[in-house]
Design a protein around this motif. Structure first.
Motif, PDB file in Angstrom:
ATOM      1  N   LEU A 166       0.831  -1.208   0.000  1.00  0.00           N
ATOM      2  CA  LEU A 166       0.000   0.000   0.000  1.00  0.00           C
ATOM      3  C   LEU A 166       0.862   1.253   0.000  1.00  0.00           C
ATOM      4  O   LEU A 166       0.543   2.240  -0.686  1.00  0.00           O
ATOM      5  CB  LEU A 166      -0.924   0.001   1.222  1.00  0.00           C
ATOM      6  N   ASN A 167       1.957   1.241   0.759  1.00  0.00           N
ATOM      7  CA  ASN A 167       2.859   2.394   0.776  1.00  0.00           C
ATOM      8  C   ASN A 167       3.440   2.663  -0.603  1.00  0.00           C
ATOM      9  O   ASN A 167       3.502   3.816  -1.061  1.00  0.00           O
ATOM     10  CB  ASN A 167       4.002   2.167   1.773  1.00  0.00           C
ATOM     11  N   MET A 168       3.871   1.612  -1.274  1.00  0.00           N
ATOM     12  CA  MET A 168       4.431   1.776  -2.613  1.00  0.00           C
ATOM     13  C   MET A 168       3.378   2.287  -3.588  1.00  0.00           C
ATOM     14  O   MET A 168       3.661   3.133  -4.453  1.00  0.00           O
ATOM     15  CB  MET A 168       5.047   0.457  -3.081  1.00  0.00           C
ATOM     16  N   PHE A 169       2.156   1.797  -3.445  1.00  0.00           N
ATOM     17  CA  PHE A 169       1.061   2.265  -4.293  1.00  0.00           C
ATOM     18  C   PHE A 169       0.800   3.755  -4.062  1.00  0.00           C
ATOM     19  O   PHE A 169       0.649   4.535  -5.021  1.00  0.00           O
ATOM     20  CB  PHE A 169      -0.201   1.449  -4.008  1.00  0.00           C
ATOM     21  N   LEU A 170       0.756   4.175  -2.796  1.00  0.00           N
ATOM     22  CA  LEU A 170       0.485   5.581  -2.483  1.00  0.00           C
ATOM     23  C   LEU A 170       1.618   6.487  -2.952  1.00  0.00           C
ATOM     24  O   LEU A 170       1.373   7.589  -3.468  1.00  0.00           O
ATOM     25  CB  LEU A 170       0.257   5.742  -0.978  1.00  0.00           C
ATOM     26  N   ILE A 171       2.854   6.039  -2.759  1.00  0.00           N
ATOM     27  CA  ILE A 171       3.983   6.831  -3.242  1.00  0.00           C
ATOM     28  C   ILE A 171       3.898   6.994  -4.760  1.00  0.00           C
ATOM     29  O   ILE A 171       4.125   8.080  -5.303  1.00  0.00           O
ATOM     30  CB  ILE A 171       5.324   6.181  -2.835  1.00  0.00           C
ATOM     31  N   TYR A 188      12.322   4.347  -1.663  1.00  0.00           N
ATOM     32  CA  TYR A 188      11.673   3.694  -0.523  1.00  0.00           C
ATOM     33  C   TYR A 188      11.622   2.182  -0.681  1.00  0.00           C
ATOM     34  O   TYR A 188      11.959   1.436   0.242  1.00  0.00           O
ATOM     35  CB  TYR A 188      10.251   4.220  -0.337  1.00  0.00           C
ATOM     36  N   ALA A 189      11.221   1.716  -1.859  1.00  0.00           N
ATOM     37  CA  ALA A 189      10.931   0.293  -2.054  1.00  0.00           C
ATOM     38  C   ALA A 189      12.132  -0.603  -1.797  1.00  0.00           C
ATOM     39  O   ALA A 189      11.978  -1.719  -1.292  1.00  0.00           O
ATOM     40  CB  ALA A 189      10.408   0.073  -3.469  1.00  0.00           C
ATOM     41  N   PHE A 190      13.339  -0.134  -2.115  1.00  0.00           N
ATOM     42  CA  PHE A 190      14.525  -0.979  -1.996  1.00  0.00           C
ATOM     43  C   PHE A 190      15.420  -0.613  -0.818  1.00  0.00           C
ATOM     44  O   PHE A 190      16.497  -1.194  -0.663  1.00  0.00           O
ATOM     45  CB  PHE A 190      15.358  -0.898  -3.294  1.00  0.00           C
ATOM     46  N   ASN A 191      14.999   0.340   0.011  1.00  0.00           N
ATOM     47  CA  ASN A 191      15.864   0.778   1.109  1.00  0.00           C
ATOM     48  C   ASN A 191      16.085  -0.356   2.114  1.00  0.00           C
ATOM     49  O   ASN A 191      15.108  -0.903   2.660  1.00  0.00           O
ATOM     50  CB  ASN A 191      15.254   1.984   1.818  1.00  0.00           C
ATOM     51  N   PRO A 192      17.337  -0.731   2.384  1.00  0.00           N
ATOM     52  CA  PRO A 192      17.603  -1.877   3.278  1.00  0.00           C
ATOM     53  C   PRO A 192      17.066  -1.702   4.691  1.00  0.00           C
ATOM     54  O   PRO A 192      16.573  -2.663   5.284  1.00  0.00           O
ATOM     55  CB  PRO A 192      19.133  -1.970   3.274  1.00  0.00           C
ATOM     56  N   LEU A 193      17.172  -0.487   5.244  1.00  0.00           N
ATOM     57  CA  LEU A 193      16.690  -0.289   6.619  1.00  0.00           C
ATOM     58  C   LEU A 193      15.193  -0.507   6.692  1.00  0.00           C
ATOM     59  O   LEU A 193      14.694  -1.141   7.624  1.00  0.00           O
ATOM     60  CB  LEU A 193      17.045   1.111   7.123  1.00  0.00           C
ATOM     61  N   ALA A 374       9.343   9.305   8.610  1.00  0.00           N
ATOM     62  CA  ALA A 374      10.003  10.497   8.062  1.00  0.00           C
ATOM     63  C   ALA A 374      10.673  10.192   6.732  1.00  0.00           C
ATOM     64  O   ALA A 374      10.600  10.973   5.782  1.00  0.00           O
ATOM     65  CB  ALA A 374      11.028  11.035   9.058  1.00  0.00           C
ATOM     66  N   PHE A 375      11.324   9.030   6.649  1.00  0.00           N
ATOM     67  CA  PHE A 375      12.001   8.678   5.406  1.00  0.00           C
ATOM     68  C   PHE A 375      11.015   8.451   4.275  1.00  0.00           C
ATOM     69  O   PHE A 375      11.217   8.915   3.141  1.00  0.00           O
ATOM     70  CB  PHE A 375      12.859   7.430   5.597  1.00  0.00           C
ATOM     71  N   GLY A 376       9.926   7.736   4.555  1.00  0.00           N
ATOM     72  CA  GLY A 376       8.941   7.458   3.520  1.00  0.00           C
ATOM     73  C   GLY A 376       8.345   8.719   2.932  1.00  0.00           C
ATOM     74  O   GLY A 376       8.041   8.782   1.727  1.00  0.00           O
TER      75      GLY A 376
END
Length: 449
Positions: A166-171, A188-193, A374-376
């Protein structure tokens, strides 16, 4: 290097973090994380702005998260409390009323190896639950899989991954609406943390992000009821998004603001209402205050002040500095919001990022997963401070090199030294220029001329 090769290497590093390397082996964990971050950068370059990679990119991001599907979280033991609270609910008991150490005696639940594992491994057996009701609902769902810890973990993980999609869809929807570069999504989608803390360690900040992204997207579409729902959902899951309230006061025109506040107030009360049942709020509040006045981890400004004033503060400096830092954060947020102008949804998103930074940099506890909301949001802006921090914050796991949690202050100094240096060189001038521009346009300036 081909994307498929990078992806396989990425999976191998995540597998090492999730299954092979104990958290006491910080060198091994950090090495894998650094490699994963390097592969992350390579993926960003390979994907670029090519729209044809969209479906394969989403698929790859989900596969990376599924790498942890049957892993028992290694870097965090919070999940034991999740499952314990969920099992209390599943047995018909209010988790806000019982301290785990005495729960068996008071509830009549018969202890067994499963329950004893939850009790002895959790880090919060001596205080009441601090997780709001929306959290508890997911804990309860996980408990429905029975008294099997792996099943409980997998069920929580799958729910978190659904919200990640859902986050990826909204972004992506926001990217399309704002005309941002297509590769914004992959930040966002590939961030390791993000992958490690949400899918690996089972933290719920990704779901908080879902609510905030929905509110930002709805604000851009002038849908105040949906924006209210998104923000209220985030607050209902974690109370910290309440600090964004002053920004919302600045964002809406008068008529819409009244409706937004009424609806948000109603939704937040509704989502937190279960705390009132059997006076569960008393235990919840007691533990929340205990957390705020006793725990220190990976802080920056707080640690500096603690050392400077240690002679005057005695053996328990957080009892004095904690309230001061909270007041400073609240004051800083109010001053920032006063100086910040919101003309479009992009300004709202950037303002949220700055408020989170003010809050986090003034807190005595900053766990790595705290950065995720915050990062997203920051990937939608030009602010890359939090992106840099998602790499540096992993250094805080050096505290777990032994059974006793012991932080390394040289390592923490290195983390924040680089972070503040980057912010000072790249970001602060940009912020000051924008505030100066707003100052020149403001009516408040006229009072001094």
């Amino acid at each position: 290097m081909k994307v498929s090769v990078i992806g396989i290497l990425f999976i191998i590093t995540l597998f090492g973090i999730g299954y092979l390397i104990p958290r006491e082996d910080f060198t091994g964990q950090l090495t894998c994380f650094a490699i994963a971050f390097g592969l992350y950068v390579l993926l960003l370059r390979e994907f670029g702005c090519n729209a044809r990679w969209f479906l394969s990119g989403i698929f790859g991001a989900v596969i990376l998260r599924l790498t942890f599907i049957v892993a028992v979280p290694e870097l965090s033991d919070d999940f034991y409390r999740y499952v314990f609270d969920g099992q209390l609910l599943n047995n018909g008991f209010n988790p806000y009323l019982y301290i785990p150490q005495v729960a068996f005696e008071k509830t009549g639940i018969v202890s067994n190896a499963y329950w004893e594992t939850l009790l002895t491994e959790m880090n919060s057996s001596s205080y009441f639950s601090v997780y709001p009701p929306l959290h508890q609902s997911i804990f309860w769902i996980s408990a429905m899989t029975g008294e099997n810890l792996l099943y409980n973990i997998v069920s929580i993980r799958l729910i978190l991954i659904v919200f990640e999609v859902l986050n990826m869809f909204l972004i992506w929807k926001i990217i399309m609406a704002w005309g941002l570069p297509k590769n914004t999504l992959w930040l966002y989608a590939f961030n390791p943390l993000v992958i490690i803390e949400i899918s690996g360690n089972l933290h719920f900040e990704g779901i908080v992000l879902t609510g905030l992204l929905l509110s930002i997207y709805a604000f851009g579409k002038k849908k105040y009821s949906t924006a209210s729902l998104g923000w209220s959902f985030a607050v209902g899951l974690k109370l910290t998004p309440l600090m964004l309230g002053p920004l919302w006061l600045k964002a809406w025109s008068k008529n819409k603001l009244v409706f937004f506040l009424i609806l948000s107030g109603f939704l937040i009360v509704l989502l937190l209402f279960p705390l009132i049942i059997d006076n569960g709020f008393a235990g919840f509040w007691k533990s929340l205050r205990l957390y705020q006045s006793n725990f220190e981890f990976n802080a920056s400004i707080y640690y500096v002040l603690r050392e400077v004033f240690s002679f005057y503060l005695g053996y328990n400096p957080i009892a004095y500095l904690g309230p001061i830092m909270n007041f400073a954060a609240f004051s800083g947020i109010l001053v920032f919001v006063y100086c910040w102008k919101i003309e479009k949804a992009e300004d709202l998103a950037e303002g949220m990022v700055w408020i989170y930074l003010i809050f986090l940099l003034l807190q005595p506890v900053v766990h790595p997963w705290y950065l995720i909301p915050a990062f997203g949001i920051s990937v939608l802006t030009k602010n890359r401070v939090v992106l840099i921090w998602t790499f540096l914050v992993f250094l805080s796991y050096s505290a777990y090199r032994s059974d006793e949690v012991k932080e390394s202050y040289p390592i923490i100094s290195f983390e924040y030294g680089l972070l503040y240096f980057y912010a000072g060189v790249k970001i602060i001038p940009m912020l000051l220029n924008k505030i100066e521009f707003l100052w020149k346009k403001s009516d408040f300036r006229d009072l001094f001329e």
